[in-house]
Write a protein that holds these residues in place. Structure first.
Motif, mmCIF file in Angstrom:
data_model
loop_
_atom_site.group_PDB
_atom_site.id
_atom_site.type_symbol
_atom_site.label_atom_id
_atom_site.label_comp_id
_atom_site.label_asym_id
_atom_site.label_seq_id
_atom_site.Cartn_x
_atom_site.Cartn_y
_atom_site.Cartn_z
ATOM 1 N N ARG A 1 0.841 -1.195 0.000
ATOM 2 C CA ARG A 1 0.000 0.000 0.000
ATOM 3 C C ARG A 1 0.874 1.242 0.000
ATOM 4 O O ARG A 1 1.942 1.266 0.613
ATOM 5 C CB ARG A 1 -0.908 0.035 1.240
ATOM 6 N N LYS A 2 0.430 2.268 -0.663
ATOM 7 C CA LYS A 2 1.224 3.499 -0.737
ATOM 8 C C LYS A 2 1.351 4.175 0.625
ATOM 9 O O LYS A 2 2.303 4.922 0.855
ATOM 10 C CB LYS A 2 0.598 4.467 -1.750
ATOM 11 N N ASN A 3 0.393 3.909 1.517
ATOM 12 C CA ASN A 3 0.447 4.517 2.852
ATOM 13 C C ASN A 3 1.041 3.578 3.899
ATOM 14 O O ASN A 3 0.885 3.797 5.097
ATOM 15 C CB ASN A 3 -0.941 4.975 3.287
ATOM 16 N N ALA A 4 1.712 2.517 3.469
ATOM 17 C CA ALA A 4 2.338 1.586 4.410
ATOM 18 C C ALA A 4 3.423 2.297 5.218
ATOM 19 O O ALA A 4 4.213 3.070 4.674
ATOM 20 C CB ALA A 4 2.929 0.395 3.651
ATOM 21 N N ASP B 1 2.064 -3.512 8.209
ATOM 22 C CA ASP B 1 1.648 -3.116 6.863
ATOM 23 C C ASP B 1 2.438 -3.937 5.845
ATOM 24 O O ASP B 1 1.917 -4.328 4.798
ATOM 25 C CB ASP B 1 1.911 -1.624 6.628
ATOM 26 N N GLY C 1 -4.840 -5.800 3.621
ATOM 27 C CA GLY C 1 -3.939 -4.790 3.100
ATOM 28 C C GLY C 1 -2.469 -5.056 3.337
ATOM 29 O O GLY C 1 -1.609 -4.286 2.891
ATOM 30 N N HIS D 1 1.213 -6.512 2.893
ATOM 31 C CA HIS D 1 2.082 -7.085 1.866
ATOM 32 C C HIS D 1 3.102 -7.968 2.561
ATOM 33 O O HIS D 1 3.762 -7.540 3.513
ATOM 34 C CB HIS D 1 2.805 -5.999 1.076
ATOM 35 N N ARG E 1 -0.713 -4.045 -7.047
ATOM 36 C CA ARG E 1 -1.814 -3.907 -6.080
ATOM 37 C C ARG E 1 -2.943 -3.106 -6.713
ATOM 38 O O ARG E 1 -2.708 -2.076 -7.336
ATOM 39 C CB ARG E 1 -1.313 -3.220 -4.808
ATOM 40 N N ASN F 1 -6.099 -2.562 -4.793
ATOM 41 C CA ASN F 1 -6.866 -1.857 -3.762
ATOM 42 C C ASN F 1 -6.163 -2.035 -2.423
ATOM 43 O O ASN F 1 -5.258 -2.866 -2.278
ATOM 44 C CB ASN F 1 -8.319 -2.346 -3.703
ATOM 45 N N ASP F 2 -6.582 -1.253 -1.435
ATOM 46 C CA ASP F 2 -5.896 -1.241 -0.138
ATOM 47 C C ASP F 2 -6.332 -2.378 0.778
ATOM 48 O O ASP F 2 -5.826 -2.487 1.902
ATOM 49 C CB ASP F 2 -6.139 0.100 0.569
ATOM 50 N N ARG F 3 -7.261 -3.240 0.335
ATOM 51 C CA ARG F 3 -7.700 -4.370 1.147
ATOM 52 C C ARG F 3 -6.997 -5.670 0.771
ATOM 53 O O ARG F 3 -7.037 -6.639 1.534
ATOM 54 C CB ARG F 3 -9.215 -4.570 0.994
#
Length: 331
Positions: free
Chosen positions: A128-131, A198, A219, A221, A288, A290-292
């Motif tokens: 996720r980009k916000n990880a 994350d 979400g 990885h 990826r 989506n964030d789920r």
């Protein structure tokens, strides 16, 4: 034609992690662009207290280099009995146009660097980009290398770490906080660490399921590094059931990687594997979406990674006048 010899100390000064990450991306792209010939690698397990030796061979059409790497690990008596490290590596580079030996170099650093870089490449493509938070199951040398690489491509706000050896865990906390200034929370259990992740990194060379499916939050990885031979395992195969599974090499991971376990239990089929990471990097498949999503990167290590990283080291050595030439072949 003369052959260049590069020692471990010389190799260490010829490449940085940022450059290795670029080399590994280049390697994955070449692999999925029909530029690579890479036979199955060979592993030999020797009687205890000796360990294992792997041999990886690859030809890169893009740079006309053939590489061969021998890497060993688990030789626990080596330092006292033989005066050498418990794990070692040697890389040979050949000019594919003539098959002349162009370089002999220490390969022990490259294995660690390119494996760490592989994790970082997967984070760029699949996390996720916000990880912000990394959990590390295992706190040995490769666990440190993963943090070193991932820290190059994102801001890690906190590391949650677990290891079965408290002394190793304490050293890891001290080393990561000293080198990077990243706070490390030492977890009381594997579950406690995994639930904070994350990005989850596993580097244990485990022989059984260490991470349960119900610990992994939506979400996450997962960078699965420790399994590169049948008999090794780190993840509950159930994690794969609803995850987006990405591998470095379909052939290798289906036979020797973490992915073998859910395939063997028929939790997933080969058609359920999303693809190889090189396919994502060259735009053939999405990363990826989506964030789920739970995403898994199963890395068994590829000869083409060694090929591209070692070729870059060799060129840097030539450009900087580093190393010792010797005459190996005479016409």
């Amino acid at each position: 034609m003369k052959t260049l010899l590069l020692t471990k100390e010389e190799v260490d000064g010829l490449i940085c992690m940022h450059e290795v990450i670029g080399a590994v991306e280049e390697a994955y792209k070449a692999f999925n662009s029909d530029q690579v010939v890479q036979p199955d690698y060979i592993g030999i397990h020797l009687p205890s207290p000796r360990g294992e030796v792997d041999f990886k061979l690859g030809y890169n059409k893009a740079n006309e280099v053939i590489s061969m790497k021998a890497s060993s690990g688990g030789f626990i008596d080596n330092p006292t009995a033989h005066g050498v490290p418990s794990g070692m590596g040697t890389i040979l580079l050949f000019d594919a146009r003539s098959c002349a030996l162009t370089c002999v170099m220490d390969g022990s650093l490259i294995t660690g660097l390119r494996t760490g870089a592989a994790g970082a490449v997967s984070v760029k493509a699949l996390a996720r980009k916000n990880a912000k938070t990394v959990a590390s199951i295992g706190t040995g040398n490769q666990a440190r290398m993963q943090i070193r690489a991932i820290n190059e491509i994102m801001t890690i706000e906190e590391v949650h770490a677990w290891d079965s050896h408290p002394d190793t865990l304490a050293r890891y906390k001290r080393d990561i906080e000293t080198e990077f200034g990243i706070p490390v929370v030492t977890a009381n259990s594997k579950r406690e660490a995994v639930e904070q992740a994350d990005i989850l990194v596993t580097t244990t060379r485990g022989i059984g399921s260490l991470v349960a499916a119900d610990w992994v939050k939506a979400g996450t990885h997962i960078v699965a590094i420790g399994t590169d031979q049948q008999g090794k395992q780190e993840l509950d195969p159930e994690i794969f059931r609803n995850a987006k599974v990405v591998v470095d090499s379909m052939a290798q991971c289906a036979e020797k990687g973490e992915t073998w376990h859910p395939l063997n239990k028929k939790i997933i089929a080969k058609d359920d594997i999303h693809g190889e990471i090189g396919e994502i990097l060259v735009g053939k498949k999405p990363g990826r979406e989506n964030d789920r999503e739970v995403t898994i990167f199963d890395s068994t290590g590829m000869a083409i990674q060694d090929n591209v990283a070692a070729s870059r080291i060799y060129q840097n050595a030539i450009d900087r006048g580093v190393g010792t030439f010797f005459e190996f072949f005479r016409s």
